[in-house]
Design a protein around this motif. Structure first.
Motif: not given
Length: 251
Positions: A60, A124, A153
């Motif tokens: 990610r 992320p 995310h």
């Protein structure tokens, strides 16, 4: 059992086997090529090396992977893959290096048959365009310290002198757009004026899936949107205000 495995892995890390040279063992060749595919983000090559039912774990974070080492595994037909993110240098003498992931990979009949995630250390939030924007325009962007949902995310981009980034999970998203703006905002159609805790003036309005706030700070206009899947999560006006207030320096 888990503690014993971690001790075993730490011992193996003291003497890693590099993937720089290919081994004559076919399974090692498969692992070598798979590691190269992951580092180059070559999904086509990676898919050729795994069985159709195997899912490649998601990474990610956009930071490039600098290298992957292969280590022994206590399990049959398996090896440990340890990946490291690209080094971040602070000056000519110091740098930081982070582990990206630790996977246990099983190889059968020259194909990867299973990938087990032992550790996912990707962050992320490293995808926020903060560093890129500061390097290009010498401006420190504001980012939230509070989120009303779990962020899984983050996507970010800088286009010309505008930064756009998004925090999300499966059902919710928080998007921010930062655009240079000289002068004052003044009244904005369809927005309601409000004053934040620190005395900052802002404007808010309801949108179909949530709420939107816009404000001006350090000659940059921020537009912050909090949206959710109505059946599972309906954002509130207070939640977005709390997000925006968390963006400002505390001192």
């Amino acid at each position: 059992m888990k503690k014993a495995f971690i001790v075993f892995l730490l011992i193996m890390l003291m003497a890693p086997i590099s993937l720089k040279a290919k081994s004559p063992d076919p399974s090692q060749t498969v692992l070598h090529d798979f590691a190269i595919a992951i580092m180059k983000k070559d999904e086509r090559l990676a898919r050729k090396l795994i069985k159709p039912s195997v899912k490649i774990p998601e990474i990610r974070e956009n930071t490039p992977i600098q290298g992957i080492e292969t280590l022994p595994s206590p399990h049959k037909n398996a090896r440990i893959l340890l990946a490291r993110f690209e080094r971040e240098y602070f000056d000519n003498q110091s740098f930081t290096e982070r582990i990206a992931f630790i996977w246990e990979v099983y190889v059968e009949n020259n194909k990867i048959s299973r990938i087990k995630v032992l550790s996912d250390l990707s962050n992320p939030f490293m995808n926020e365009p903060i560093k890129e924007y500061q390097e290009k325009y010498n401006k420190q962007l504001l980012v939230p310290a509070y989120f009303p949902f779990k962020v899984t995310h983050v996507q970010g981009n800088v286009i010309y002198n505008e930064a756009i980034w998004l925090y999300r999970n499966k059902n919710d998203k928080l998007s921010i757009q930062a655009t240079p703006h000289l002068g004052k905002l003044g009244a904005i159609k369809d927005y309601r004026a409000l004053v934040l805790k620190n005395g900052q003036e802002a404007f808010i309005k309801e949108i179909p899936a949530g709420y939107e706030v816009t404000f001006l700070y350090d000659d940059i206009q921020y537009t912050v949107k909090l949206e959710g899947e109505k059946k599972l999560y309906q954002p509130t006006e207070k939640e977005l205000i709390d997000v925006v207030e968390s963006m400002f320096p505390t001192s």
